[in-house]
Design a protein around this motif. Structure first.
Motif, PDB file in Angstrom:
ATOM      1  N   ASP A 119       0.855  -1.181   0.000  1.00 57.67           N
ATOM      2  CA  ASP A 119       0.000   0.000   0.000  1.00 57.67           C
ATOM      3  C   ASP A 119       0.890   1.230   0.000  1.00 57.67           C
ATOM      4  OD1 ASP A 119      -2.324   1.486   0.000  1.00 57.67           O
ATOM      5  OD2 ASP A 119      -3.096   0.693   1.876  1.00 57.67           O
ATOM      6  N   LEU A 120       0.279   2.391  -0.103  1.00 58.57           N
ATOM      7  CA  LEU A 120       1.009   3.648  -0.115  1.00 58.57           C
ATOM      8  C   LEU A 120       0.463   4.568   0.963  1.00 58.57           C
ATOM      9  CD1 LEU A 120       0.816   4.221  -3.951  1.00 58.57           C
ATOM     10  CD2 LEU A 120       2.769   3.327  -2.702  1.00 58.57           C
ATOM     11  N   LYS A 121       1.347   5.351   1.575  1.00 59.85           N
ATOM     12  CA  LYS A 121       0.929   6.394   2.496  1.00 59.85           C
ATOM     13  C   LYS A 121       0.902   7.683   1.693  1.00 59.85           C
ATOM     14  CE  LYS A 121       2.065   8.701   6.801  1.00 59.85           C
ATOM     15  NZ  LYS A 121       3.067   8.873   7.853  1.00 59.85           N
ATOM     16  N   LEU A 122      -0.279   8.271   1.538  1.00 61.78           N
ATOM     17  CA  LEU A 122      -0.460   9.433   0.687  1.00 61.78           C
ATOM     18  C   LEU A 122      -0.747  10.678   1.510  1.00 61.78           C
ATOM     19  CD1 LEU A 122      -2.819   7.846  -1.998  1.00 61.78           C
ATOM     20  CD2 LEU A 122      -0.345   8.118  -2.123  1.00 61.78           C
ATOM     21  N   ASN A 123      -0.331  11.824   1.005  1.00 56.09           N
ATOM     22  CA  ASN A 123      -0.725  13.118   1.544  1.00 56.09           C
ATOM     23  C   ASN A 123      -1.706  13.683   0.534  1.00 56.09           C
ATOM     24  OD1 ASN A 123      -0.946  15.917   2.030  1.00 56.09           O
ATOM     25  ND2 ASN A 123       1.005  15.913   3.118  1.00 56.09           N
ATOM     26  N   ILE A 124      -2.978  13.574   0.849  1.00 51.95           N
ATOM     27  CA  ILE A 124      -4.027  13.942  -0.096  1.00 51.95           C
ATOM     28  C   ILE A 124      -4.006  15.432  -0.402  1.00 51.95           C
ATOM     29  CG2 ILE A 124      -6.520  13.955  -0.528  1.00 51.95           C
ATOM     30  CD1 ILE A 124      -5.203  11.165  -0.536  1.00 51.95           C
ATOM     31  N   SER A 125      -3.821  16.275   0.623  1.00 53.62           N
ATOM     32  CA  SER A 125      -3.862  17.723   0.395  1.00 53.62           C
ATOM     33  C   SER A 125      -2.725  18.198  -0.507  1.00 53.62           C
ATOM     34  CB  SER A 125      -3.843  18.478   1.724  1.00 53.62           C
ATOM     35  OG  SER A 125      -2.652  18.205   2.428  1.00 53.62           O
ATOM     36  N   GLU A 126      -1.550  17.573  -0.398  1.00 52.61           N
ATOM     37  CA  GLU A 126      -0.420  17.958  -1.242  1.00 52.61           C
ATOM     38  C   GLU A 126      -0.277  17.068  -2.475  1.00 52.61           C
ATOM     39  OE1 GLU A 126       3.239  18.475   0.877  1.00 52.61           O
ATOM     40  OE2 GLU A 126       2.227  19.445   2.558  1.00 52.61           O
ATOM     41  N   GLN A 127      -1.123  16.049  -2.569  1.00 53.91           N
ATOM     42  CA  GLN A 127      -1.109  15.101  -3.677  1.00 53.91           C
ATOM     43  C   GLN A 127       0.281  14.492  -3.881  1.00 53.91           C
ATOM     44  OE1 GLN A 127      -2.862  16.946  -7.129  1.00 53.91           O
ATOM     45  NE2 GLN A 127      -4.844  17.164  -6.137  1.00 53.91           N
ATOM     46  N   THR A 128       0.861  13.984  -2.776  1.00 54.15           N
ATOM     47  CA  THR A 128       2.186  13.364  -2.829  1.00 54.15           C
ATOM     48  C   THR A 128       2.153  12.014  -2.126  1.00 54.15           C
ATOM     49  OG1 THR A 128       2.864  14.448  -0.773  1.00 54.15           O
ATOM     50  CG2 THR A 128       3.412  15.575  -2.838  1.00 54.15           C
ATOM     51  N   ILE A 129       3.146  11.189  -2.456  1.00 49.54           N
ATOM     52  CA  ILE A 129       3.334   9.922  -1.765  1.00 49.54           C
ATOM     53  C   ILE A 129       4.301  10.175  -0.617  1.00 49.54           C
ATOM     54  CG2 ILE A 129       4.166   7.546  -1.951  1.00 49.54           C
ATOM     55  CD1 ILE A 129       3.594   7.721  -4.967  1.00 49.54           C
ATOM     56  N   GLU A 130       3.914   9.821   0.599  1.00 52.65           N
ATOM     57  CA  GLU A 130       4.785  10.026   1.754  1.00 52.65           C
ATOM     58  C   GLU A 130       5.566   8.778   2.121  1.00 52.65           C
ATOM     59  OE1 GLU A 130       2.578  11.648   5.011  1.00 52.65           O
ATOM     60  OE2 GLU A 130       2.590  13.647   4.123  1.00 52.65           O
ATOM     61  N   GLY A 131       5.021   7.599   1.826  1.00 47.10           N
ATOM     62  CA  GLY A 131       5.714   6.388   2.195  1.00 47.10           C
ATOM     63  C   GLY A 131       5.187   5.179   1.463  1.00 47.10           C
ATOM     64  N   LEU A 132       5.995   4.122   1.528  1.00 44.70           N
ATOM     65  CA  LEU A 132       5.618   2.833   0.967  1.00 44.70           C
ATOM     66  C   LEU A 132       5.340   1.881   2.120  1.00 44.70           C
ATOM     67  CD1 LEU A 132       8.448   2.432  -1.718  1.00 44.70           C
ATOM     68  CD2 LEU A 132       6.125   3.294  -2.083  1.00 44.70           C
ATOM     69  N   ALA A 133       4.150   1.303   2.138  1.00 39.17           N
ATOM     70  CA  ALA A 133       3.794   0.311   3.144  1.00 39.17           C
ATOM     71  C   ALA A 133       4.216  -1.049   2.615  1.00 39.17           C
ATOM     72  CB  ALA A 133       2.296   0.346   3.425  1.00 39.17           C
ATOM     73  N   LEU A 134       5.185  -1.662   3.298  1.00 41.22           N
ATOM     74  CA  LEU A 134       5.749  -2.926   2.829  1.00 41.22           C
ATOM     75  C   LEU A 134       5.257  -4.110   3.642  1.00 41.22           C
ATOM     76  CD1 LEU A 134       9.504  -1.904   2.356  1.00 41.22           C
ATOM     77  CD2 LEU A 134       7.599  -1.653   0.748  1.00 41.22           C
ATOM     78  N   GLY A 135       5.016  -5.198   2.964  1.00 38.51           N
ATOM     79  CA  GLY A 135       4.712  -6.484   3.576  1.00 38.51           C
ATOM     80  C   GLY A 135       5.668  -7.504   2.984  1.00 38.51           C
ATOM     81  N   ASN A 136       5.436  -8.778   3.244  1.00 36.91           N
ATOM     82  CA  ASN A 136       6.311  -9.844   2.755  1.00 36.91           C
ATOM     83  C   ASN A 136       7.766  -9.459   3.008  1.00 36.91           C
ATOM     84  OD1 ASN A 136       7.128 -12.233   1.509  1.00 36.91           O
ATOM     85  ND2 ASN A 136       7.076 -11.344  -0.540  1.00 36.91           N
ATOM     86  N   LEU A 137       8.044  -9.073   4.253  1.00 36.66           N
ATOM     87  CA  LEU A 137       9.332  -8.493   4.633  1.00 36.66           C
ATOM     88  C   LEU A 137      10.461  -9.512   4.696  1.00 36.66           C
ATOM     89  CD1 LEU A 137       8.025  -6.282   7.562  1.00 36.66           C
ATOM     90  CD2 LEU A 137       8.627  -5.508   5.266  1.00 36.66           C
ATOM     91  N   ASN A 138      11.678  -9.020   4.515  1.00 37.79           N
ATOM     92  CA  ASN A 138      12.887  -9.804   4.708  1.00 37.79           C
ATOM     93  C   ASN A 138      13.008 -10.080   6.207  1.00 37.79           C
ATOM     94  OD1 ASN A 138      15.571 -10.602   5.214  1.00 37.79           O
ATOM     95  ND2 ASN A 138      16.358  -9.370   3.535  1.00 37.79           N
ATOM     96  N   ALA A 139      12.882 -11.340   6.602  1.00 39.15           N
ATOM     97  CA  ALA A 139      12.881 -11.710   8.016  1.00 39.15           C
ATOM     98  C   ALA A 139      14.212 -11.400   8.702  1.00 39.15           C
ATOM     99  CB  ALA A 139      12.543 -13.185   8.177  1.00 39.15           C
ATOM    100  N   GLU A 140      15.303 -11.382   7.952  1.00 38.03           N
ATOM    101  CA  GLU A 140      16.593 -11.055   8.554  1.00 38.03           C
ATOM    102  C   GLU A 140      16.668  -9.593   8.966  1.00 38.03           C
ATOM    103  OE1 GLU A 140      19.922 -12.259   6.195  1.00 38.03           O
ATOM    104  OE2 GLU A 140      19.088 -14.249   5.846  1.00 38.03           O
ATOM    105  N   LEU A 141      15.956  -8.722   8.273  1.00 35.00           N
ATOM    106  CA  LEU A 141      15.961  -7.295   8.595  1.00 35.00           C
ATOM    107  C   LEU A 141      14.879  -6.922   9.597  1.00 35.00           C
ATOM    108  CD1 LEU A 141      16.384  -5.714   5.053  1.00 35.00           C
ATOM    109  CD2 LEU A 141      18.151  -6.133   6.761  1.00 35.00           C
ATOM    110  N   PHE A 142      13.733  -7.588   9.508  1.00 33.65           N
ATOM    111  CA  PHE A 142      12.565  -7.190  10.280  1.00 33.65           C
ATOM    112  C   PHE A 142      11.980  -8.365  11.069  1.00 33.65           C
ATOM    113  CE2 PHE A 142      12.687  -4.522   6.437  1.00 33.65           C
ATOM    114  CZ  PHE A 142      12.786  -3.270   7.021  1.00 33.65           C
ATOM    115  N   GLN A 143      12.806  -9.065  11.802  1.00 26.57           N
ATOM    116  CA  GLN A 143      12.371 -10.259  12.520  1.00 26.57           C
ATOM    117  C   GLN A 143      11.180  -9.974  13.443  1.00 26.57           C
ATOM    118  OE1 GLN A 143      13.639 -13.444  12.002  1.00 26.57           O
ATOM    119  NE2 GLN A 143      11.802 -13.969  13.105  1.00 26.57           N
ATOM    120  N   GLU A 144      11.249  -8.895  14.202  1.00 26.70           N
ATOM    121  CA  GLU A 144      10.187  -8.570  15.161  1.00 26.70           C
ATOM    122  C   GLU A 144       8.862  -8.307  14.439  1.00 26.70           C
ATOM    123  OE1 GLU A 144       9.407  -4.957  18.223  1.00 26.70           O
ATOM    124  OE2 GLU A 144      11.378  -5.911  18.328  1.00 26.70           O
ATOM    125  N   GLU A 145       8.901  -7.544  13.364  1.00 24.46           N
ATOM    126  CA  GLU A 145       7.688  -7.228  12.615  1.00 24.46           C
ATOM    127  C   GLU A 145       7.114  -8.464  11.929  1.00 24.46           C
ATOM    128  OE1 GLU A 145      10.475  -5.464  12.526  1.00 24.46           O
ATOM    129  OE2 GLU A 145       9.916  -3.461  13.204  1.00 24.46           O
TER     130      GLU A 145
END
Length: 98
Positions: free
Chosen positions: A29-55
């Motif tokens: 998914d994407l984190k959007l700023n609707i008022s400025e019509q910009t993308i603020e972030g990328l919502a990531l899943g299917n994460l690399n377990a070595e980097l994000f073990q806790e998540e």
């Protein structure tokens, strides 16, 4: 046809790698700023377990700031996320949000 709209929706499902070639995750998914019509972030899943073990164990994703994105093609390349994740004591205002 609105090319910007097409580009935004096409980001979902792409794999994300660090500049060093390390798999980070997949855009869910994407984190959007609707008022400025910009993308603020990328919502990531299917994460690399070595980097994000806790998540991964908690079944959560992460949001990386869009300003980290260096290029978008068949995959998305982002800045040195590996170093930022592994060195949380670094004095840096950019953070990964779980």
């Amino acid at each position: 046809m609105d090319d910007t709209h097409q580009e935004v929706t096409s980001l979902v499902g792409r794999e994300v790698y660090s500049n060093n070639g390390v798999f980070v995750g997949e855009v869910e998914d994407l984190k959007l700023n609707i008022s400025e019509q910009t993308i603020e972030g990328l919502a990531l899943g299917n994460l690399n377990a070595e980097l994000f073990q806790e998540e991964v164990n908690a079944g959560q994703g992460v949001i990386v700031p869009y300003r980290w994105v260096r290029s978008v093609g068949d995959v998305i390349l982002i800045n040195d996320v590996v170093e930022r994740v592994r060195d949380p004591d670094e004095e840096e205002s950019d953070e990964i949000v779980a």
